[in-house]
Each structure stands twice: as C-alpha cells, then as structure tokens.
Design a protein around this motif. Structure first.
Motif, PDB file in Angstrom:
ATOM      1  N   SER A  68     -39.550   6.131  50.108  1.00 29.27           N
ATOM      2  CA  SER A  68     -40.183   5.316  49.073  1.00 29.27           C
ATOM      3  C   SER A  68     -40.536   3.965  49.686  1.00 29.27           C
ATOM      4  CB  SER A  68     -39.218   5.135  47.893  1.00 29.27           C
ATOM      5  OG  SER A  68     -39.863   4.438  46.853  1.00 29.27           O
ATOM      6  N   GLY A  69     -41.684   3.422  49.307  1.00 31.96           N
ATOM      7  CA  GLY A  69     -42.087   2.117  49.808  1.00 31.96           C
ATOM      8  C   GLY A  69     -42.532   2.171  51.258  1.00 31.96           C
ATOM      9  N   ASN A  87     -45.226   4.430  55.592  1.00 35.41           N
ATOM     10  CA  ASN A  87     -45.469   4.164  54.163  1.00 35.41           C
ATOM     11  C   ASN A  87     -45.807   5.425  53.380  1.00 35.41           C
ATOM     12  OD1 ASN A  87     -48.005   4.665  55.118  1.00 35.41           O
ATOM     13  ND2 ASN A  87     -48.825   2.611  54.764  1.00 35.41           N
ATOM     14  N   SER A 107     -40.468  -3.118  52.118  1.00 38.41           N
ATOM     15  CA  SER A 107     -41.017  -3.479  50.811  1.00 38.41           C
ATOM     16  C   SER A 107     -39.895  -3.385  49.771  1.00 38.41           C
ATOM     17  CB  SER A 107     -42.191  -2.576  50.449  1.00 38.41           C
ATOM     18  OG  SER A 107     -41.753  -1.247  50.244  1.00 38.41           O
ATOM     19  N   SER A 110     -37.742  -0.142  48.728  1.00 44.24           N
ATOM     20  CA  SER A 110     -38.026   0.941  49.676  1.00 44.24           C
ATOM     21  C   SER A 110     -36.743   1.704  50.030  1.00 44.24           C
ATOM     22  CB  SER A 110     -38.696   0.399  50.936  1.00 44.24           C
ATOM     23  OG  SER A 110     -37.888  -0.567  51.546  1.00 44.24           O
TER      24      SER A 110
END
Ligand code: TYD
Length: 141
Positions: A68-69, A87, A107, A110
């Motif tokens: 994620s992120g 990403n 991020s 994340s």
C-alpha cells in the motif's frame, strides 16, 4: 554466485487477477520469485521522514513490495547505487544478497511487505556500511 551488483536486483511483475470486486496478487516461491519463501514481515505506521533498512545481507534474498502506498529503495553494491520507487502492489523488487539497501520517502499509511528466503538471523546482517564495503571487496557476494 558471482559478486552481486545492483543489476541483479530487478522490479518483477507479479501475477494479478482483477475483477469488479477488486484485485488479488499471488506470490509463490520459485514461480514468481527465484527462492523459497520462508518468512514474511511488513513495515507499517512509519512516521513521516523516517527511513528503514540501512544494512545488507550475506545470504538472504528478498522481494520488497509496496503493498500500500509508496516508498523509495536505495540499492548499493559498493560501487554503484540506484534508487527505485515502489508504488504498485503487483510489482516487487528482488534484492539479492550482498546489496546495501535503504528505504525512505514512505507515503502516509504505506505498507512495505517483505518476502524473505530465510528465517531471521542477525548473523546474516551487515549493519555497518564501512564493514559492508570491506566485506564486499573481499571474496564475498
Ligand atoms: P531490521 O531488519 O533492522 O529493520 P529495518 O531493516 O526495517 O529497519 O529489524 C528491526 C528489528 O526487528 C531488529 O531488532 C531485528 C528485529 N527483527 C526480527 O526479530 N525478526 C525479523 O524477521 C526482522 C525482519 C526483524
């Protein structure tokens, strides 16, 4: 194995099954990654501006996935460096033994998923950069 370089580290596409209810990605040892998966761990709740990694492994292979992120991975073989941005959850970065890595620019929210070829072994870590460089310049991967 010959002395490893950052060229041996690659972003691998993973299988992805898509339907209207969402996506699923499957990773199998010796199918999507060139090793048996013996351990999984994940980094999350990483404070802004924080970095992780900052070490190399003597024998461990890893697949690093931005589940994620997004985040950046610096790879360094003692001679050359490159930064790879992860990403997408359907791609994974293969990191071979003998490569210094640093993870940063996470991020918010994340999740960094890591699939590893061996159980945890502190003796497999090279945690001092100067020692890593010396180790690398000798007859090691
Ligand atoms: P470390 O690998 O240094 O984290 P990172 O590279 O993400 O910065 O591990 C952090 C701590 O967690 C360290 O004390 C070792 C411990 N640890 C385990 O006990 N088992 C594991 O499988 C991993 C990956 C870490």
């Amino acid at each position: 194995m010959d002395k490893s370089t950052i060229c041996d580290c690659d972003v691998l596409p993973l299988s992805k099954i898509h339907n209207r209810a969402g996506n699923i990605t499957i990773v199998e040892g010796h199918v999507n990654v060139p090793f048996s998966i013996r351990r999984i761990y994940y980094l999350y709740d990483i404070p802004g501006g924080e970095s992780r990694g900052g070490h190399a492994h003597k024998e461990l292979y890893q697949l690093i996935v931005a589940a994620s992120g997004s985040f950046d991975v610096l790879l360094d073989d003692g001679l050359n460096k490159k930064i790879i941005r992860l990403n997408r959850p359907d791609y994974g970065l293969l990191v071979v033994p003998g490569i210094w890595r640093e993870l940063f620019e996470f991020s918010s929210g994340s999740v960094c998923l890591v699939l590893a070829s061996e159980k945890y072994d502190e003796d497999d870590y090279l945690r001092e950069y100067d020692y890593f460089k010396t180790w690398k310049s000798k007859d090691n991967v």
